[in-house]
Design a protein around this motif. Structure first.
Motif, PDB file in Angstrom:
ATOM      1  N   ASP A   1       0.835  -1.203   0.000  1.00  0.00           N
ATOM      2  CA  ASP A   1       0.000   0.000   0.000  1.00  0.00           C
ATOM      3  C   ASP A   1       0.870   1.255   0.000  1.00  0.00           C
ATOM      4  O   ASP A   1       0.584   2.239  -0.686  1.00  0.00           O
ATOM      5  N   ALA A   2       1.957   1.227   0.795  1.00  0.00           N
ATOM      6  CA  ALA A   2       2.857   2.374   0.860  1.00  0.00           C
ATOM      7  C   ALA A   2       3.586   2.569  -0.464  1.00  0.00           C
ATOM      8  O   ALA A   2       3.763   3.696  -0.942  1.00  0.00           O
ATOM      9  N   ILE A   3       4.003   1.443  -1.073  1.00  0.00           N
ATOM     10  CA  ILE A   3       4.704   1.512  -2.358  1.00  0.00           C
ATOM     11  C   ILE A   3       3.780   2.090  -3.429  1.00  0.00           C
ATOM     12  O   ILE A   3       4.188   2.945  -4.236  1.00  0.00           O
ATOM     13  N   VAL A   4       2.544   1.631  -3.443  1.00  0.00           N
ATOM     14  CA  VAL A   4       1.580   2.142  -4.428  1.00  0.00           C
ATOM     15  C   VAL A   4       1.365   3.632  -4.239  1.00  0.00           C
ATOM     16  O   VAL A   4       1.288   4.401  -5.207  1.00  0.00           O
ATOM     17  N   ALA A   5       1.269   4.060  -2.969  1.00  0.00           N
ATOM     18  CA  ALA A   5       1.059   5.489  -2.690  1.00  0.00           C
ATOM     19  C   ALA A   5       2.242   6.314  -3.192  1.00  0.00           C
ATOM     20  O   ALA A   5       2.064   7.393  -3.795  1.00  0.00           O
ATOM     21  N   LEU A   6       3.464   5.827  -2.977  1.00  0.00           N
ATOM     22  CA  LEU A   6       4.652   6.546  -3.421  1.00  0.00           C
ATOM     23  C   LEU A   6       4.711   6.599  -4.950  1.00  0.00           C
ATOM     24  O   LEU A   6       5.006   7.656  -5.536  1.00  0.00           O
ATOM     25  N   ARG A   7       4.430   5.478  -5.603  1.00  0.00           N
ATOM     26  CA  ARG A   7       4.472   5.442  -7.063  1.00  0.00           C
ATOM     27  C   ARG A   7       3.376   6.319  -7.668  1.00  0.00           C
ATOM     28  O   ARG A   7       3.599   6.988  -8.690  1.00  0.00           O
ATOM     29  N   ARG A   8       2.208   6.302  -7.063  1.00  0.00           N
ATOM     30  CA  ARG A   8       1.130   7.148  -7.556  1.00  0.00           C
ATOM     31  C   ARG A   8       1.515   8.624  -7.466  1.00  0.00           C
ATOM     32  O   ARG A   8       1.261   9.416  -8.380  1.00  0.00           O
TER      33      ARG A   8
ATOM     34  N   GLN B   1       4.123   9.408 -10.106  1.00  0.00           N
ATOM     35  CA  GLN B   1       3.497   9.380 -11.425  1.00  0.00           C
ATOM     36  C   GLN B   1       2.705  10.660 -11.676  1.00  0.00           C
ATOM     37  O   GLN B   1       2.732  11.227 -12.776  1.00  0.00           O
ATOM     38  N   GLU B   2       2.009  11.124 -10.641  1.00  0.00           N
ATOM     39  CA  GLU B   2       1.242  12.368 -10.782  1.00  0.00           C
ATOM     40  C   GLU B   2       2.165  13.557 -11.043  1.00  0.00           C
ATOM     41  O   GLU B   2       1.871  14.422 -11.876  1.00  0.00           O
ATOM     42  N   VAL B   3       3.314  13.608 -10.336  1.00  0.00           N
ATOM     43  CA  VAL B   3       4.285  14.686 -10.544  1.00  0.00           C
ATOM     44  C   VAL B   3       4.835  14.619 -11.968  1.00  0.00           C
ATOM     45  O   VAL B   3       4.959  15.639 -12.667  1.00  0.00           O
ATOM     46  N   LEU B   4       5.169  13.388 -12.422  1.00  0.00           N
ATOM     47  CA  LEU B   4       5.702  13.194 -13.766  1.00  0.00           C
ATOM     48  C   LEU B   4       4.682  13.631 -14.827  1.00  0.00           C
ATOM     49  O   LEU B   4       5.029  14.327 -15.782  1.00  0.00           O
TER      50      LEU B   4
ATOM     51  N   VAL C   1      12.744   8.018 -12.880  1.00  0.00           N
ATOM     52  CA  VAL C   1      11.786   7.746 -11.800  1.00  0.00           C
ATOM     53  C   VAL C   1      11.871   6.275 -11.369  1.00  0.00           C
ATOM     54  O   VAL C   1      11.854   5.961 -10.173  1.00  0.00           O
ATOM     55  N   ARG C   2      11.973   5.365 -12.343  1.00  0.00           N
ATOM     56  CA  ARG C   2      12.083   3.946 -11.999  1.00  0.00           C
ATOM     57  C   ARG C   2      13.321   3.681 -11.165  1.00  0.00           C
ATOM     58  O   ARG C   2      13.281   2.923 -10.189  1.00  0.00           O
TER      59      ARG C   2
END
Length: 490
Positions: A349-356, A359-362, A390-391
């Protein structure tokens, strides 16, 4: 979500108190606005619940609400109820349930009924709509662990249970042991889960005459459900009506109570129904109901031996130390695996939140690039490079999240994300949300547009058919009158 459990068992309380606490236990989970599962057996009452906040105060408040519900359902005063339960939180609650399911915390170590009771408690909570995804996963894993213990260890291999030990005690008291039952006449009172187990045990012991009575009139249907499992022995079993009860008591060698109803059979009633004043004979009464089917003074009747759950607890044989140690090792491994997977789900859940977030910033930055330069090859090259960066930037935080999850430090990782990025990490799957039972909508609750859409679809369905993919006659379904009218007028 924080998991906690309230536990009242035979190890801390007398069974009389456990039985009183369990009165109305089936309604406790439904009376509070919390995901909860109630496990009530002949020697325990346990409530597993989740609270949406990790604060000590939130857990305390949720606990108090459950204690209030138990007090109201049982009729006991609030102080007595609070004193009777111990509270287990998170890992301790998980370990305890897994040990319970494996029979390691039973009055008869290694008993085989408890795993089924754990499974049924989940099924009942699902039917009542009081369970959550997290609790479902917990109880399903506990049930699988119990099966692993049975497959990998010698624990419970002798098939001991509350019922079998009680029957063994009765046979020994009558002097013939197992041979006693081959000539015995038994009356069984009750039609619940324990009555079913008792009936199977009596059939295995080749009891030639078993009579089943139910105050609610369910004896016949109870037997109908079990005749195919009894096979040829079903000929030895019959249902009793109220008018036949006195004669059955007079002919009985053993009377077994498993009903757990509000009505207790007294010594005077046993004396009268069984004709003890007319005949000098021996009678064994076995009370397997947590709330007692017989009053204690039955034990004072001449020629009558009363066996209770307390008797079983005292006389229960011990399993070998090796088999218990093996079972505990299997349970410990399963607990650790479950906790690791649970923590990893939190880390995900934390990883998804960070990636989201990244991704929004990108996406925002790329939108600015496209507005300034258009959808050119240069813009595509910039996007490709930014995504690659980012990856790479996310690789170490992702690995670190899983490492901390295994160490049980997911909360530290989440706190860091909140402090550094201002992110709020919420579960992707609302595991703590209580599952609601499906409710069928009434005709008047559909809008005109919905009814029209149904009618239009039904134009494609053959008369008598269920849907356009199945032939008429394969299914039958009730149609809303309003839809039928729209279809006819179309």
């Amino acid at each position: 979500m924080v998991l906690f459990s309230l536990v009242a068992t035979h190890t801390d309380l007398d069974l009389e108190t456990v039985g009183t606490l369990s009165s109305g236990a089936a309604d406790v989970a439904a009376s509070v606005d919390l995901p909860a599962v109630t496990l009530a057996t002949c020697n325990r009452l346990e409530i597993y619940a989740e609270t949406p906040s990790s604060s000590v105060e939130a857990v305390r408040e949720s606990r108090e609400r459950l204690l209030d519900a138990v007090a109201e359902a049982s009729g006991l005063d609030r102080e007595t109820v609070a004193r009777s339960f111990k509270t287990l939180v998170e890992d301790d609650a998980v370990s305890h349930l897994f040990e319970v399911g494996a029979g390691l915390d039973s009055a008869v170590i290694g008993e085989r009924e408890i795993a089924g009771q754990v499974r049924r408690s989940l099924n009942e909570a699902q039917s009542a709509g009081t369970v959550s995804g997290g609790l479902t996963k917990l109880f399903e894993t506990a049930t699988r662990t119990a099966k692993e213990v049975g497959a990998k260890t010698a624990l419970g291999s002798r098939g001991r249970s509350i019922v079998s030990v009680a029957l063994d005690i009765a046979g020994d008291m009558r002097g013939d042991g197992a041979a006693f039952y081959r000539d015995a006449n038994v009356v069984l009172i009750g039609t619940g889960a324990y009555a079913g187990t008792t009936l199977a045990q009596l059939a295995e012991r080749e009891v030639p005459a078993i009579s089943v009575f139910s105050g609610s009139g369910r004896a016949e249907s109870f037997l109908d459900e079990r005749r195919r499992f009894l096979g040829e022995r079903a000929e030895n079993v019959r249902a009793l009506s109220m008018g036949e009860l006195a004669e059955a008591f007079r002919n009985a060698d053993v009377i077994i109570g498993c009903s757990g109803g509000n009505r207790q059979i007294t010594a005077a009633e046993i004396r009268s129904l069984a004709g003890l004043e007319e005949h000098d004979r021996s009678l064994t009464v076995i009370d397997l109901a947590l709330t007692h089917d017989f009053t204690p003074d039955v034990a004072d009747l001449p020629g009558v031996e009363l066996i209770t759950l307390e008797s079983v607890k005292v006389a229960a044989p011990e399993e070998t130390e090796d088999s218990v140690d093996q079972a505990r090792a299997v349970v410990a491994e399963s607990v650790q695996q479950y906790l690791t997977e649970r923590r990893e789900r939190s880390a995900d859940d934390a990883i998804v939140a960070l990636r989201r977030h990244t991704q929004e910033v990108l996406d925002e930055e790329m939108e600015r690039v496209r507005k300034a330069h258009g959808c050119t090859a240069a813009a595509e090259e910039v996007e490709f490079a930014m995504r690659r960066i980012v990856r790479k930037l996310l690789h170490t935080p992702t690995v670190r999240a899983r490492e901390l999850a295994v160490q049980g430090r997911t909360e530290d990782y989440v706190a860091a994300l909140e402090a550094v990025f201002g992110l709020e990490v919420a579960p992707r799957e609302q595991e703590g949300v209580r599952e609601k039972s499906a409710r069928r909508r009434r005709a008047e609750e559909f809008s005109a547009a919905e009814l029209a859409q149904m009618a239009a679809y039904l134009q494609q369905v053959p008369d008598g058919g269920f849907c356009r993919h199945h032939k008429p006659g394969e299914f039958s379904i009730e149609r809303l009158p309003a839809v039928a009218q729209l279809r006819q007028s179309a």
